[in-house]
Design an enzyme around this catalytic site. Structure first.
Site, PDB file in Angstrom:
ATOM      1  N   SER A 174       3.123 -16.798   0.441  1.00  0.00           N
ATOM      2  CA  SER A 174       1.693 -17.071   0.414  1.00  0.00           C
ATOM      3  C   SER A 174       1.363 -18.514   0.777  1.00  0.00           C
ATOM      4  O   SER A 174       0.310 -19.033   0.427  1.00  0.00           O
ATOM      5  CB  SER A 174       1.089 -16.735  -0.965  1.00  0.00           C
ATOM      6  OG  SER A 174       1.206 -15.371  -1.233  1.00  0.00           O
ATOM      7  N   GLU A 222       3.055 -16.775  -7.162  1.00  0.00           N
ATOM      8  CA  GLU A 222       2.179 -15.742  -6.611  1.00  0.00           C
ATOM      9  C   GLU A 222       1.784 -14.688  -7.638  1.00  0.00           C
ATOM     10  O   GLU A 222       1.351 -13.588  -7.284  1.00  0.00           O
ATOM     11  CB  GLU A 222       2.862 -15.080  -5.416  1.00  0.00           C
ATOM     12  CG  GLU A 222       3.135 -16.030  -4.268  1.00  0.00           C
ATOM     13  CD  GLU A 222       3.939 -15.373  -3.170  1.00  0.00           C
ATOM     14  OE1 GLU A 222       3.332 -14.667  -2.344  1.00  0.00           O
ATOM     15  OE2 GLU A 222       5.169 -15.569  -3.129  1.00  0.00           O
ATOM     16  N   SER A 259      -5.418  -8.903   2.192  1.00  0.00           N
ATOM     17  CA  SER A 259      -4.080  -8.941   2.778  1.00  0.00           C
ATOM     18  C   SER A 259      -4.067  -8.346   4.187  1.00  0.00           C
ATOM     19  O   SER A 259      -4.944  -7.577   4.580  1.00  0.00           O
ATOM     20  CB  SER A 259      -3.086  -8.192   1.893  1.00  0.00           C
ATOM     21  OG  SER A 259      -2.939  -8.847   0.642  1.00  0.00           O
TER      22      SER A 259
END
Length: 348
Positions: free
Chosen positions: A186, A13, A318
């Site tokens: 994620s 990530e 997000s």
């Protein structure tokens, strides 16, 4: 305050972390703080004589598009000249030590599993987010689910498999099943397998990312997420994907058909209250503090906690910033709230 924003790292990530870190840096500058953006892996090759010159309150014109390439540690390590195999690049600890507090914008790997937090504790460096123990628990999907089950929190059944162990020939729940690395985020490496052949293939591939794999019962239902700051639960956000499921690409690539609704439609005050209570209890039971996010599925049987996120993404796409916006909290205000809550914890 003089704040170092720590981003990058060597997890899958990394690219998401860099975008979170850059956006956090500018939000803090907009609030009048002096900020130094630090790439934890690349570090700073040559320090100025006066470290304070690394900190600035001027907003920087960063590129905040997310590179959706999935990186392995081997690929990332090639980015640093004369890599010595360590996590931190040159002079990182010196810069972090010169700050009043570190805003951790790392995602996945050592940045989210408690290792970085433990090291900062040893150097007496203050930082945002949960402590090393809470981070270690939440990052490990198998251990966190064991704790959730122990405390009576609703979560899907699961089986964990270690590298070298025989892969089970059957699972105690029906197909489809969800296969994912135990220590990851994620949705990197996450696969919805419709048969044993697909599950076995996914398990074998996921050992590229982790030494431990989890196979979960598939729960069909509406998908939600909820962030918490201190004991303040934000409004839920509903995630609807019209062409597949909420995988890595749908999380961070613009132009897809993912719809975010905050607050959700057809979501009663009673459901919101139930989620608030579950999120606060889960945070307490998992030893989380400062801020975190819980992911949920909801069907006719009620809520299921998918997992806890100890350092939620704070990129333009997000979830937590969208939840805050639904309550009238701007992005800079959200970041300041997180910072103020951690300062309050340190002052107790």
């Amino acid at each position: 305050m003089k704040i170092a924003v720590l981003a990058g790292g060597i997890s899958t990530e990394r690219n998401v972390s860099l975008v979170s870190g850059k956006r956090i840096s500018n939000a803090l500058r907009q609030k009048g703080h002096e900020v130094a953006f630090v790439d934890s892996f690349l570090g700073i090759e040559k320090l100025p004589n006066d470290l304070s010159t690394l900190f600035s309150s001027e907003v920087v014109d960063y590129d905040i598009d997310i590179d959706t390439s999935v990186l392995t540690e081997e690929m990332i390590r090639k980015l640093r000249k004369d890599d010595d195999g360590t996590y931190f690049g040159p002079n990182v600890i010196k810069v972090l030590s010169s700050a009043e507090i570190v805003f951790i914008a790392l995602h996945g790997g050592a940045g989210e599993n408690g290792k970085v937090q433990a090291l900062l504790d040893l150097y007496n460096i203050k930082y945002t987010g949960s402590d090393y123990f809470g981070a270690a628990i939440a990052m490990n999907k198998a251990k966190s689910k064991e704790i959730m089950k122990y405390y009576g929190l609703p979560t899907a059944d699961f089986v964990s498999i270690k590298r070298g162990d025989p892969i089970p020939t059957e699972f105690p729940f029906d197909y489809p099943v969800v296969v994912k690395p135990v220590n990851g985020g994620s949705s990197v490496g996450t696969v919805i397998a419709k048969s044993y052949a697909e599950a076995r293939q996914a398990i074998e591939k996921d050992f590229v990312f982790d030494d431990d794999i989890i196979v979960e019962e598939f729960i069909k239902g509406r998908e939600f997420s909820q962030g918490v700051i201190g004991t303040h639960a934000l409004p839920a956000v509903e995630i609807t994907v019209n062409d597949g499921w909420y995988d890595f690409e749908h999380k961070f690539k613009t132009g897809n058909t993912t719809v975010f609704t905050a607050p959700p439609k057809n979501f009663s005050a009673d459901l919101q209250r139930q989620m608030d209570e579950l999120s606060i209890k889960a945070g307490r039971d998992l030893n989380l503090s400062n801020y975190y996010r819980l992911d949920y599925l909801l069907n006719e049987n009620g809520f299921y906690i998918i997992e806890a996120n100890v350092l939620p993404g704070l990129t333009p796409l997000s979830l937590m910033p969208q939840e805050a916006e639904a309550q009238g909290i701007s992005y800079p205000d959200l970041i300041e709230m997180i910072l103020d809550e951690k300062v309050r914890i340190y002052q107790q």
